[in-house]
Write a protein that holds these residues in place. Structure first.
Motif, PDB file in Angstrom:
ATOM      1  N   PHE A 129      -6.234  -0.105 -14.234  1.00 37.40           N
ATOM      2  CA  PHE A 129      -5.031   0.613 -14.695  1.00 37.40           C
ATOM      3  C   PHE A 129      -4.613   1.482 -13.518  1.00 37.40           C
ATOM      4  O   PHE A 129      -5.284   2.459 -13.195  1.00 37.40           O
ATOM      5  N   LEU A 130      -3.518   1.121 -12.864  1.00 35.72           N
ATOM      6  CA  LEU A 130      -3.091   1.775 -11.623  1.00 35.72           C
ATOM      7  C   LEU A 130      -1.972   2.767 -11.912  1.00 35.72           C
ATOM      8  O   LEU A 130      -0.972   2.412 -12.531  1.00 35.72           O
ATOM      9  N   THR A 131      -2.147   4.007 -11.473  1.00 32.64           N
ATOM     10  CA  THR A 131      -1.118   5.031 -11.646  1.00 32.64           C
ATOM     11  C   THR A 131      -0.611   5.494 -10.287  1.00 32.64           C
ATOM     12  O   THR A 131      -1.401   5.835  -9.404  1.00 32.64           O
ATOM     13  N   GLN A 132       0.706   5.492 -10.105  1.00 33.55           N
ATOM     14  CA  GLN A 132       1.292   6.210  -8.975  1.00 33.55           C
ATOM     15  C   GLN A 132       1.473   7.653  -9.421  1.00 33.55           C
ATOM     16  O   GLN A 132       2.179   7.930 -10.389  1.00 33.55           O
ATOM     17  N   MET A 133       0.846   8.578  -8.695  1.00 31.08           N
ATOM     18  CA  MET A 133       0.830   9.952  -9.182  1.00 31.08           C
ATOM     19  C   MET A 133       2.211  10.586  -9.146  1.00 31.08           C
ATOM     20  O   MET A 133       2.648  11.220 -10.099  1.00 31.08           O
ATOM     21  N   TRP A 134       2.904  10.416  -8.006  1.00 35.10           N
ATOM     22  CA  TRP A 134       4.264  10.939  -7.877  1.00 35.10           C
ATOM     23  C   TRP A 134       4.925  10.263  -6.676  1.00 35.10           C
ATOM     24  O   TRP A 134       4.261   9.633  -5.855  1.00 35.10           O
ATOM     25  N   ALA A 135       6.258  10.391  -6.584  1.00 37.38           N
ATOM     26  CA  ALA A 135       6.973   9.716  -5.493  1.00 37.38           C
ATOM     27  C   ALA A 135       6.775  10.448  -4.164  1.00 37.38           C
ATOM     28  O   ALA A 135       6.571   9.828  -3.127  1.00 37.38           O
ATOM     29  N   ASP A 136       6.859  11.794  -4.176  1.00 40.18           N
ATOM     30  CA  ASP A 136       6.486  12.616  -3.021  1.00 40.18           C
ATOM     31  C   ASP A 136       7.321  12.329  -1.763  1.00 40.18           C
ATOM     32  O   ASP A 136       6.780  12.220  -0.671  1.00 40.18           O
ATOM     33  N   ILE A 159       8.113   0.989  -5.280  1.00 40.03           N
ATOM     34  CA  ILE A 159       6.884   0.730  -6.032  1.00 40.03           C
ATOM     35  C   ILE A 159       6.638  -0.777  -6.170  1.00 40.03           C
ATOM     36  O   ILE A 159       5.487  -1.234  -6.158  1.00 40.03           O
ATOM     37  N   ALA A 160       7.697  -1.566  -6.226  1.00 42.71           N
ATOM     38  CA  ALA A 160       7.525  -3.018  -6.278  1.00 42.71           C
ATOM     39  C   ALA A 160       7.008  -3.551  -4.943  1.00 42.71           C
ATOM     40  O   ALA A 160       6.229  -4.514  -4.908  1.00 42.71           O
ATOM     41  N   THR A 161       7.426  -2.938  -3.843  1.00 42.45           N
ATOM     42  CA  THR A 161       6.903  -3.334  -2.532  1.00 42.45           C
ATOM     43  C   THR A 161       5.409  -3.043  -2.445  1.00 42.45           C
ATOM     44  O   THR A 161       4.624  -3.850  -1.911  1.00 42.45           O
ATOM     45  N   LEU A 162       4.998  -1.899  -2.953  1.00 43.67           N
ATOM     46  CA  LEU A 162       3.570  -1.573  -3.007  1.00 43.67           C
ATOM     47  C   LEU A 162       2.812  -2.618  -3.820  1.00 43.67           C
ATOM     48  O   LEU A 162       1.774  -3.138  -3.400  1.00 43.67           O
ATOM     49  N   MET A 163       3.330  -2.945  -5.021  1.00 44.00           N
ATOM     50  CA  MET A 163       2.653  -3.910  -5.886  1.00 44.00           C
ATOM     51  C   MET A 163       2.611  -5.296  -5.252  1.00 44.00           C
ATOM     52  O   MET A 163       1.618  -6.021  -5.375  1.00 44.00           O
ATOM     53  N   GLU A 164       3.684  -5.662  -4.574  1.00 44.49           N
ATOM     54  CA  GLU A 164       3.706  -6.965  -3.900  1.00 44.49           C
ATOM     55  C   GLU A 164       2.629  -7.021  -2.815  1.00 44.49           C
ATOM     56  O   GLU A 164       1.954  -8.055  -2.637  1.00 44.49           O
ATOM     57  N   HIS A 165       2.453  -5.915  -2.099  1.00 46.05           N
ATOM     58  CA  HIS A 165       1.413  -5.861  -1.068  1.00 46.05           C
ATOM     59  C   HIS A 165       0.024  -6.021  -1.696  1.00 46.05           C
ATOM     60  O   HIS A 165      -0.812  -6.773  -1.200  1.00 46.05           O
ATOM     61  N   LYS A 214      -2.725  -8.696  -0.474  1.00 45.95           N
ATOM     62  CA  LYS A 214      -4.169  -8.435  -0.592  1.00 45.95           C
ATOM     63  C   LYS A 214      -4.843  -9.352  -1.621  1.00 45.95           C
ATOM     64  O   LYS A 214      -6.067  -9.412  -1.685  1.00 45.95           O
ATOM     65  N   HIS A 215      -4.044 -10.004  -2.457  1.00 44.77           N
ATOM     66  CA  HIS A 215      -4.559 -10.965  -3.454  1.00 44.77           C
ATOM     67  C   HIS A 215      -5.463 -10.302  -4.486  1.00 44.77           C
ATOM     68  O   HIS A 215      -6.431 -10.898  -4.942  1.00 44.77           O
ATOM     69  N   TYR A 216      -5.135  -9.083  -4.866  1.00 46.45           N
ATOM     70  CA  TYR A 216      -5.862  -8.447  -5.964  1.00 46.45           C
ATOM     71  C   TYR A 216      -5.363  -9.021  -7.293  1.00 46.45           C
ATOM     72  O   TYR A 216      -4.170  -8.975  -7.586  1.00 46.45           O
ATOM     73  N   THR A 217      -6.287  -9.539  -8.058  1.00 45.24           N
ATOM     74  CA  THR A 217      -5.934 -10.153  -9.345  1.00 45.24           C
ATOM     75  C   THR A 217      -6.312  -9.271 -10.531  1.00 45.24           C
ATOM     76  O   THR A 217      -6.061  -9.643 -11.673  1.00 45.24           O
TER      77      THR A 217
END
Length: 365
Positions: free
Chosen positions: A8-15, A41-47, A52-55
């Protein structure tokens, strides 16, 4: 990823200053442009997912603790605003990039809080989550959230929880209350009552938190606040480490919570069954005195050996304490009863898993 943990991944804040509302602290500000926020945030998730191929990332929470005039996700004048436009923008951008991670919200700092215009029925929300730092389990609120989520066929997560008394442990570096043993018993009560209420997952704050931030909450010691540097060797913060560890160590993911009948108001109990049929029974004694107990198993189909593990205040304060089985019991369909005694203010686990202190805990089967 190596341990096959559901994340369960949380982005804490945009900052970032460039997407902050006028006059607002960049940590507390909601994004002025939700489209730019969604791109980021979608660019982060795509990375993470495609490069990185995290499933293992199953859910994404777009901001920590939105709401109120002291929390995050605010417009000019400390005015909380709705999460819904950003959730829709992020979902659209994730879909465009073929990223199937579900969005969770609202991630309120308390289960009774209210963030403007959050739509619990909107299908853009794939899980509900909220935090629980009260000095009580809040079981009634847990059940209300569970009903909201399960009526839609989605999970409810206690995405942060802890317990504190005596001032503000986030700002008072000398406060030891979040680490105290009595608070660990309240945490255990939140988990056991929450399991029986249908809560689908728990995240106790905080496993690896740095001691220079709010290390009063940490389960392991990573940072030397006196020398202002990381420790070369990570060691347990023994009281919270073992009292939370006894709750998680024998819990395979995707376990089922079985119905548990408990007539003793001074005890809390819950039972789980792993996907492969391993049983774990949790017994929390919230009274000062020892309690005699009987475990009666219905519909037991085969012979089982139950291993007993236990923590109390003196045990977890012993620098030599190890979490090893202290006794075992045999149960079968012919004799499915265990008689035992649990000390006051203790957490006891009876499990078909035999784990020594040096063994890794159960994650998945």
């Amino acid at each position: 990823q190596q341990n096959n943990v559901d994340v369960f991944l949380t982005q804490m804040w945009a900052d970032v200053d460039w997407n902050t509302y006028e006059g607002m602290n960049r940590l507390q500000s909601a994004p002025r442009s939700v489209d730019d926020f969604a791109q980021g945030i979608a660019t982060l998730m795509e990375h993470l997912v495609k490069t990185k191929h995290y499933t293992v990332i199953q859910w994404l929470c777009i901001v920590n603790e939105p709401g109120g005039d002291t929390d995050w996700w605010q417009a000019t004048g400390n005015k909380p605003i709705s999460l819904m436009p950003a959730l829709h923008a992020v979902r659209a951008e994730l879909d465009k990039r073929g990223i199937p991670v579900g969005l969770s919200g609202p991630d309120w700092s308390g289960m009774s809080q209210n963030t403007p215009d959050f739509d619990f029925s909107d299908n853009v929300v794939a899980a509900l989550d909220a935090h629980n730092y009260s000095y009580s389990p809040n079981a009634n609120l847990q059940r209300l959230w569970v009903e909201k989520a399960h009526s839609r066929g989605i999970p409810f997560f206690q995405s942060e929880f802890g317990t504190c008394t005596g001032g503000d442990p986030f700002s008072d570096r000398t406060a030891a209350s979040p680490k105290s043993y009595p608070n660990q018993l309240v945490n255990a009560e939140k988990v056991i009552k929450g399991m029986n209420s249908g809560v689908d997952g728990f995240n106790r704050w905080s496993f690896t938190n740095r001691g220079d931030l709010d290390g009063q909450w940490q389960l392991v010691r990573t940072f030397d606040a006196d020398r202002w540097n990381y420790y070369k060797r990570v060691t347990p913060e023994p009281v919270p480490y073992f009292t939370y560890g006894i709750l998680t160590r024998f819990m395979a993911k995707h376990s089922a919570v079985l119905e548990t009948s408990n007539p003793n108001a001074e005890l809390d109990a819950a039972t789980i069954q792993s996907p492969k049929g391993n049983l774990t029974v949790y017994v929390l004694n919230t009274s000062e005195g020892a309690q005699s107990i009987k475990l009666n198993f219905s519909h037991l189909k085969s012979h089982q050996t139950l291993y007993k593990y236990q923590v109390n205040e003196s045990a977890v304060n012993d620098p030599h304490f190890e979490m090893n089985p202290i006794k075992d019991f045999e149960v079968s369909s012919a004799d499915a009863t265990v008689s035992d005694k649990v000390p006051g203010f203790s957490i006891t686990v009876y499990s078909t898993y035999k784990l020594m202190n040096s063994d890794p805990g159960i994650i998945a089967e």
